[in-house]
Scaffold this motif. Structure first.
Motif, mmCIF file in Angstrom:
data_model
loop_
_atom_site.group_PDB
_atom_site.id
_atom_site.type_symbol
_atom_site.label_atom_id
_atom_site.label_comp_id
_atom_site.label_asym_id
_atom_site.label_seq_id
_atom_site.Cartn_x
_atom_site.Cartn_y
_atom_site.Cartn_z
ATOM 1 N N TYR B 60 0.840 -1.220 0.000
ATOM 2 C CA TYR B 60 0.000 0.000 0.000
ATOM 3 C C TYR B 60 0.865 1.256 0.000
ATOM 4 N N VAL B 61 1.997 1.196 0.670
ATOM 5 C CA VAL B 61 2.913 2.346 0.626
ATOM 6 C C VAL B 61 3.375 2.557 -0.812
ATOM 7 N N LEU B 63 1.872 1.673 -3.625
ATOM 8 C CA LEU B 63 0.796 2.190 -4.479
ATOM 9 C C LEU B 63 0.474 3.646 -4.159
ATOM 10 N N GLN B 64 0.405 3.943 -2.863
ATOM 11 C CA GLN B 64 -0.140 5.241 -2.463
ATOM 12 C C GLN B 64 0.904 6.333 -2.348
ATOM 13 N N VAL B 65 2.141 5.963 -2.209
ATOM 14 C CA VAL B 65 3.170 6.992 -2.083
ATOM 15 C C VAL B 65 4.041 7.040 -3.333
ATOM 16 N N GLN B 67 3.669 5.401 -6.261
ATOM 17 C CA GLN B 67 2.983 5.435 -7.554
ATOM 18 C C GLN B 67 1.803 6.400 -7.537
ATOM 19 N N TYR B 68 1.823 7.300 -6.563
ATOM 20 C CA TYR B 68 0.688 8.210 -6.389
ATOM 21 C C TYR B 68 0.386 9.010 -7.657
ATOM 22 N N PHE B 71 -1.356 7.062 -10.464
ATOM 23 C CA PHE B 71 -2.748 6.694 -10.228
ATOM 24 C C PHE B 71 -3.657 7.909 -10.069
ATOM 25 N N ALA B 72 -3.094 8.988 -9.560
ATOM 26 C CA ALA B 72 -3.902 10.209 -9.460
ATOM 27 C C ALA B 72 -4.292 10.678 -10.863
ATOM 28 N N ALA B 74 -4.482 8.751 -13.527
ATOM 29 C CA ALA B 74 -5.433 7.770 -14.067
ATOM 30 C C ALA B 74 -6.832 8.018 -13.532
ATOM 31 N N SER B 75 -6.895 8.382 -12.269
ATOM 32 C CA SER B 75 -8.198 8.625 -11.649
ATOM 33 C C SER B 75 -8.871 9.841 -12.260
ATOM 34 N N ASN B 78 -10.144 9.118 -15.652
ATOM 35 C CA ASN B 78 -11.394 8.362 -15.564
ATOM 36 C C ASN B 78 -12.616 9.268 -15.559
ATOM 37 N N ARG B 79 -12.532 10.326 -14.764
ATOM 38 C CA ARG B 79 -13.767 11.057 -14.469
ATOM 39 C C ARG B 79 -13.927 12.333 -15.281
#
Lengths: 377, 703
Positions: B60-61, B63-65, B67-68, B71-72, B74-75, B78-79
């Motif tokens: 999780y570290v 993914l969230q730190v 690769q932030y 993914f931000a 990508a998110s 998405n929207r």
């Protein structure tokens, strides 16, 4: 020893300053209760967001939690002796019910897992086996000298594999693996010889190829393939993993804020209120939120391990250890699956994912843990 | 709290693993061994457990730190989506500000598939309710395949009030059905202007491919589903279209738009102000009613097209939202060819209307003087040739026919003689200077060039040498020679202005440059880029093109002008009938062009042959005689004779131009680039919005 445990408590929490004997009288282990309540409450907060601020769903989950906690407290009232005596019976009934499932079961989404008996709410007999299998194996092995001899091991494996086989054909590979895990954990804790452990590991590796080709169904193979390369099927099987990883990763350190997770609120994340709920938590509360929850789970496991170690009898030790580590296996499989480390198997996140049945079994298990704890010196 | 519990648990765990209680119940057991085994396994389990927990935490570290960012992004991708916004198409006005092409709100019945429970049932229901034929439903299903999720797909266009109220009444049971408003092109004078303005229609497959091949255009047309098909709508497409706007919207996983995050308004297309006078156009349409033919009216100095009519016509509104097969078949298969723009594409022999130019050529080359005469017995023979070339007047025009008479009375024999003496090469070179045989450069893609024959042309196209007899035919505007009505008008204007050749244009030549709107500078650059891209298309816009000086002395011009004046005003003029009761002086020339060849020795009998084989009637002219302003060309297919059919129509056009319209002097400026009063923005109805005209200004600036 428990007195030492309480001596180290800080003086802050008034309600918890009941005398140790009072907790014992009601056969409640307060650290466990507190941790479980904390996780459940956290879960409700996340669920409200994950279900699209659906108050009805939140209410149903709350009611299910109340029932499950009640079941836990009731289970705690049984004496360990009684539990040990009832275990084989529960196992027998469970196997019979599992055998009845293919005959009179209800078909939902192509799988026959539910039994609809007159006078009873619809239920899954496999849930019962999650407790009955470790209890029975523990009861059986506690009658012999540890580490168990070969024929005991063989018998134990039979006890485990019979229900697992019945669950696999439903088909429900996930549950059957978890049931097997809970039983195998008992054998492992009872002192399974290392040569068997390594032998089993080698056996699994060796059988991977034939399993892949003959035992696994198409959708199961697809799930594993998708794990390694989710981009290969962006809109199909890879969708779930891509979206959940995106939700988790975009949460960053502190998250997007409660109810502000775009991946979940805008419905990009599938199954957001059930199996994939950790992605909602990770998106809205960030890494800090994830680590907080993980820490609570770790504390539960540590408390369970403590109960197991301090249990008086072998049966209690084996049961407490199995229930505790099985609980962690649930957590681990779910967190690994949603973050793309394991293939997508239908394992909910304990106490957080929406759904009542699994929760009742889970908390009943913790009730047994409390029963064991209350009978230590 | 959690921290305390953690510490407590750790503390106790360590202690208890070290000192496990002895199993007292079963004294036979080897308690020590059992305890050791269990302890061993518990420690192994805990080690494994902490290892796995750390692994999870690390995942999780990671993914969230680490690769932030990825993914931000990508998110957000998405929207957040960009929706294009269609610009309002530029309006088209006549020279006085009469609206000729506008955008009307149109209501269509649209279905959103995602909200419909059972599409088949719904369609049957709607078909009955709104009287929709099965073909429309088929087309709707095709559109349905190309839609984006949650897009309302139109089923029926142009709902009337009755249908709208019927929808309102039944709305409660029509889930997923809505009425959508959009702007649709409308031509208030569709019949009058169909050949000038043309029309827009839905973008078809080949147009789509063309648009998609150019990235800039692809973006600009993202929200557009209509495009100029023919006429000015086609020629000025880049200007009329405008610049697409965009909307950043947040949408959910099903593509449903939830809110608008940011919006860039589209820049409306530039308006066009035409040189055409709607009232005159309407008058001319009335004059051509029931006939096939064309009338072109030009301002001889500016090249402004004041009227251009091709009859019969059609209603351009039919094409905007897709014409039905039946209606289209009728138009396409009509023997009268209503879809054919005769003014620009019709190619006719000019007949006797060519004579003033041939006469001028003869004067210029010194073959004749104004006093040279010939004897006209009614026929002409080439030396060493048996063949008789007949005059239209059987008995001839007398034994002393000079150039003046030859034009006034349209003496063929005279022109046989001078064209033979001129020869095809000199005729070709001289008439070419009047713009015959080449495109006039008017703002249209459909113009044809006519045919000005030459030796080289005949060698190239027929692989035959030029015969002297063919030159005689050219001299009276027959034979291979073909002109369009517009070319006739342009050459007449050149006659009127003594050699000043204009490039005709539908756009009012002198428009006030509108004030710039500073707020839209950014978009202005965009539109400039667009306009630069289409520079070739609009390079002639509003410009005057001075012809090379023909180098003919004024004396010769006077000679020709006087003769043409006499055609109308002289006692013996071929168009003397229209010269009666006329309050102004004009010049003209009649023409009668043969459609079928007449064999030697045969009489031409107009009544005896079918209507469609009769001669074409032509007339060209300019007025006022003293200071020419207007040139008119009239061609009536199978009209019989120019003097009887075409000339009266021209007279009425001139009457309108000279008498009825009191703003004559304002309407067409004599020369230079003074601004007519009415051309300023403030006095034009419906032009209050300055930005509408900006793009036109940029066009002007661009050149």
């Amino acid at each position: 020893m428990p007195s030492e445990f309480f001596r180290s408590l800080p003086g802050g929490s008034g309600a918890l300053r009941m005398r140790p004997n009072t907790w014992k009288k009601f056969r409640i282990d307060w650290p466990l209760l507190l941790l479980l309540i904390m996780i459940s409450s956290y879960g409700l907060v996340v669920l409200y967001s994950a279900s699209g601020q659906d108050a009805d769903r939140l209410g149903r989950q709350f009611m299910a939690l109340l029932v499950a906690f009640a079941c836990m407290l009731i289970a705690a009232q049984f004496r360990v002796k009684t539990i040990k005596a009832l275990a084989p019976l529960a196992y027998l009934v469970g196997v019979l019910l599992l055998a009845a499932v293919p005959l009179w079961g209800v078909d939902i989404n192509g799988a026959t897992r539910w039994l609809d008996l007159p006078g009873l709410p619809r239920f899954q007999p496999s849930e019962l086996m999650k407790l009955a299998v470790p209890l029975t194996v523990a009861a059986y092995l506690s009658g012999t000298l540890l580490p168990p001899k070969f024929n005991y091991l063989l018998a134990s494996f039979t006890i485990i594999l019979l229900p697992c086989g019945l669950i696999v054909i439903q088909p429900d590979l996930g549950t059957s693996l978890l049931v097997a895990t809970s039983g195998l954990l008992v054998i492992w804790l009872a002192g399974l010889q290392w040569r068997y452990v390594f032998g089993a590991v080698l056996g699994v590796v060796a059988s991977a190829w034939p399993l892949w080709h003959f035992a696994l169904q198409g959708y199961q193979r697809q799930r594993i393939l998708t794990l390694f390369n989710p981009e290969s099927d962006r809109l199909g099987a890879g969708w779930n993993i891509i979206q959940s990883k995106t939700a988790i990763g975009s949460g960053g350190w502190a998250g997007k804020g409660w109810l502000n997770g775009t991946q979940s609120q805008l419905e990009f994340l599938p199954e957001s209120h059930t199996d994939f709920i950790i992605a909602v938590l990770a998106e809205e509360f960030g890494l800090l939120g994830v680590l907080t929850l993980l820490m609570l789970y770790i504390l539960v496991v540590m408390r369970g391990a403590y109960i197991s170690i301090s249990a008086k009898e072998v049966f209690g030790k084996l049961v407490a250890g199995s229930i505790t580590f099985t609980f962690f296996v649930y957590v681990m499989v779910n967190l690994a699956m949603v973050s793309g480390m394991l293939p997508v198997v239908g394992v909910p996140l304990p106490l957080v994912s929406y759904g009542g049945t699994a929760m009742v079994t889970l908390l009943a298990g913790f009730g047994i843990l409390m029963s064991i704890q209350s009978e230590t010196d | 709290m959690a921290h305390t519990v953690l510490v407590t648990c750790c503390h106790d765990l360590c202690k208890s693993v070290g000192s496990c209680p002895v199993f007292e119940k079963n004294q036979l057991r080897d308690s020590a061994l059992e305890q050791r085994v269990f302890q061993q396994r518990m420690i192994a389990s805990l080690v494994l457990f902490f290892f796995l927990a750390a692994l999870l935490a690390w995942r999780y570290v990671n993914l969230q730190v680490f690769q932030y960012e990825k993914f931000a992004t990508a998110s957000d991708r998405n929207r957040i989506h960009t929706l294009p916004l269609e610009p309002r198409r530029g309006l088209i006005y006549d020279r006085k500000g009469v609206l000729l092409a506008e955008n009307q709100p149109s209501y269509s019945l649209a279905v959103t598939l995602e909200r419909v429970a059972n599409l088949d049932e719904l369609l049957i229901d709607l078909q009955q309710l709104f009287d929709i034929d099965t073909r429309s439903v088929e087309k709707f299903r095709q559109r349905l395949n190309r839609r984006t999720p949650y897009q309302a797909v139109p089923l029926k266009f142009r709902l009337n009030d009755d249908e709208i109220s019927r929808f309102a009444v039944n709305r409660y049971r029509l889930d997923g059905v809505e009425i959508k408003a959009q702007l649709v092109r409308h031509y208030p004078r569709g019949e009058d202007f169909s050949h000038v303005i043309g029309y827009v229609g839905r973008i078809n497959k080949s147009e789509q491919e063309k648009i998609f091949s150019d990235e800039q255009r692809r973006i600009n047309y993202a929200a557009t589903d209509h495009i100029g098909k023919i006429g000015l709508e086609n020629y000025y497409e880049e200007i009329l279209h405008g610049v697409v706007g965009s909307q950043y919207v947040e949408s959910n996983a099903h593509g449903r738009v939830l809110r608008v995050l940011q919006q860039v308004d589209p820049l409306p297309g530039g308006d066009l102000q035409l040189s055409v006078d709607a009232e005159l156009q309407q008058t001319v349409v009335g004059l051509l009613k029931g006939r096939r033919g064309s009338v072109v009216v030009l301002d001889v100095h500016t090249g402004d097209v004041l009227a251009m009519v091709s009859a019969p016509s059609f209603d351009s509104n039919l094409f905007v939202n897709g014409i039905s097969n039946e209606s289209y078949g009728k138009l396409r298969d009509s023997i009268d060819l209503p879809l054919f723009n005769r003014s620009l594409q019709g190619q006719y022999p000019p007949g006797s209307t060519i004579k003033p130019i041939i006469g001028l050529a003869a004067l210029y080359h010194g073959l004749i003087t104004s006093s040279s005469t010939i004897n006209d017995p009614g026929w002409y023979q080439l030396p060493n040739d048996e063949r008789y070339h007949r005059d239209w007047k059987r008995e001839g025009h007398g034994d002393k026919v000079d150039l003046f008479q030859a034009i006034e009375q349209s003496c063929d024999t005279f022109f046989y003689d001078i064209s033979y003496r001129l020869g095809i090469d000199r005729i070709h070179a001289f008439t070419k200077q009047f713009g015959l045989g080449e495109k006039t450069g008017i703002d249209s893609f459909n113009e044809r060039s006519g045919l000005l024959p030459s030796r080289a042309w005949k060698r190239a196209s027929r692989n035959k040498p030029w015969f002297p007899g063919e030159t005689l035919n050219i001299g009276i505007g027959q034979g291979y020679m073909l002109v369009t009505p517009l070319q006739l008008a342009v050459s007449t204007a050149a006659l009127a202005t003594r050699g000043e050749r204009i490039e005709p244009s539908f756009i009012l030549s002198d428009k006030t440059p509108p004030k710039s709107n500073k707020e839209e500078v950014g978009q202005k650059e965009n539109i400039n880029a667009l306009i630069n891209a289409s520079e070739n298309n609009v390079s002639s816009y509003g410009s005057e093109n001075q012809l090379d000086d023909i180098g003919v002395s004024d004396y010769f011009w006077d000679e020709i002008h006087d003769a043409m004046k006499s055609v109308v005003h002289g006692r013996k003029g071929t168009a003397q009938a229209i010269g009666r009761n006329i309050k102004y002086k004009m010049a003209g020339k009649t023409g009668t062009a043969q459609v079928i060849g007449i064999a030697q020795g045969e009489e031409y009998d107009a009544d005896a042959i079918a209507e469609r084989q009769r001669d074409h009637a032509l007339f060209v002219g300019f007025a006022p005689f003293e200071r020419p302003k207007f040139a008119v060309a009239v061609i009536i297919e199978n009209g019989g004779s120019g003097s009887a059919t075409a000339a009266p129509i021209a007279r009425k056009v001139f009457d309108w131009l000279m008498l009825n319209d009191t703003s004559n002097d304002n309407k067409v400026k004599p020369a230079g680039r003074e601004l007519p009063v009415y051309a300023s923005n403030s006095q034009l109805p419906g032009l209050g919005d300055v930005s509408m005209n900006d793009s036109v200004e940029w066009v002007n600036n661009a050149f």
